[in-house]
Design an enzyme around this catalytic site. Structure first.
Site, short mmCIF file in Angstrom:
data_model
loop_
_atom_site.label_atom_id
_atom_site.label_comp_id
_atom_site.label_asym_id
_atom_site.label_seq_id
_atom_site.Cartn_x
_atom_site.Cartn_y
_atom_site.Cartn_z
N GLU A 44 -1.55 -0.97 4.05
CA GLU A 44 -0.22 -0.61 4.54
C GLU A 44 0.17 0.72 3.93
O GLU A 44 0.28 0.85 2.72
CB GLU A 44 0.80 -1.69 4.14
N ARG A 48 7.64 5.95 3.24
CA ARG A 48 8.62 6.33 2.22
C ARG A 48 8.49 7.77 1.76
O ARG A 48 9.33 8.25 1.01
CB ARG A 48 8.48 5.42 1.01
N LYS A 132 6.97 -11.13 6.52
CA LYS A 132 6.84 -10.71 5.13
C LYS A 132 8.03 -11.30 4.38
O LYS A 132 9.16 -11.23 4.87
CB LYS A 132 6.89 -9.18 5.17
C1 3PG Z 1 6.86 -3.45 -0.28
O1 3PG Z 1 7.32 -2.60 0.45
O2 3PG Z 1 6.20 -4.38 0.17
C2 3PG Z 1 7.16 -3.41 -1.71
O3 3PG Z 1 7.83 -2.25 -2.07
C3 3PG Z 1 6.01 -3.64 -2.58
O4 3PG Z 1 6.58 -4.09 -3.74
P1 3PG Z 1 5.94 -3.82 -5.16
O5 3PG Z 1 5.97 -2.33 -5.36
O6 3PG Z 1 6.82 -4.55 -6.13
O7 3PG Z 1 4.53 -4.34 -5.13
#
Ligand code: 3PG
Length: 212
Positions: A44, A48, A132
């Protein structure tokens, strides 16, 4: 619309989905190559950063075996972008009515994000039974997933948010979890340092279930 069954199968085969927020597009291909070499093929790439979509395109063009999706898909426009670049799937942290409507009409595999029973119901009403759970750890982690399994036995989850290498296995042991995601697979310091060996080794550990 593409059915959720397809995305559930894709995620089940993936088991672990790194959430990659790429700052420098030059790191995209070596990063993805290291993950794929470690057996982590489903990636993924988030929107961002300004280079997110370009990074995803670079991986699709140059890393055989990588299955690339866009993450942090927040709007109809983001979803259109994911389709336009030929991403296999799209993840959202949320599930606005507009995004769900757009995704229900789109061909791309889509995984909405949910944090409550009502959001899950809204997603399922439009046919999205694979979602999710975000942010998973902060929402109660494995206990929250067990609780959601009561009223929603058909729902399948890819939890992300606050999951560590160690905790990933606890999530994957749950019957309603098809995969786990997170940024822990590719820590930004290792990416910045070009420490692809460490990233490949972690990916291999995670996939073989031998994480500490
Ligand atoms: C996401 O978008 O799935 C999360 O930001 C991932 O979260 P993490 O950085 O705590 O693993």
């Amino acid at each position: 619309m593409t059915t959720s069954v397809d995305i559930a199968d894709l995620l089940r085969a993936a088991r672990i989905v790194p959430v990659l927020t790429i700052q420098d597009v030059a790191t995209a291909v070596p990063l993805a190559s290291a993950l794929v070499a470690g057996g982590v093929r489903t990636l993924e790439v988030t929107l961002r950063t300004p280079v997110g979509a370009k990074a995803a395109e670079a991986i699709m063009a140059a890393v055989p075996g990588a299955i690339v999706g866009l993450g942090t898909v927040l709007t109809r426009r983001d979803l259109e972008l994911a389709e336009a670049i030929g991403a296999t799937f799209a993840f959202s942290p949320g599930a606005t009515p507009d995004l769900l409507d757009a995704a229900a009409e789109a061909a791309i595999l889509f995984v909405p994000g949910i944090a409550t029973a009502s959001e899950l119901m809204a997603a399922m009403t439009r046919g999205f039974t694979t979602v999710k759970l975000f942010p998973a750890a902060q929402l109660g982690g494995t206990e929250a997933l067990k609780a959601l399994g009561g009223p929603f036995p058909e729902a399948r989850f890819c939890p992300t948010g606050g999951i560590s290498e160690k905790k990933a296995l606890d999530y994957l042991a749950l019957p309603n979890v098809v995969a786990v995601g997170g940024s822990w697979l590719a820590p930004s310091a290792e990416v910045a340092a070009g420490n692809w060996t460490a990233i490949e080794a972690r990916a291999r550990r995670a996939m073989s279930g031998t994480s500490p």
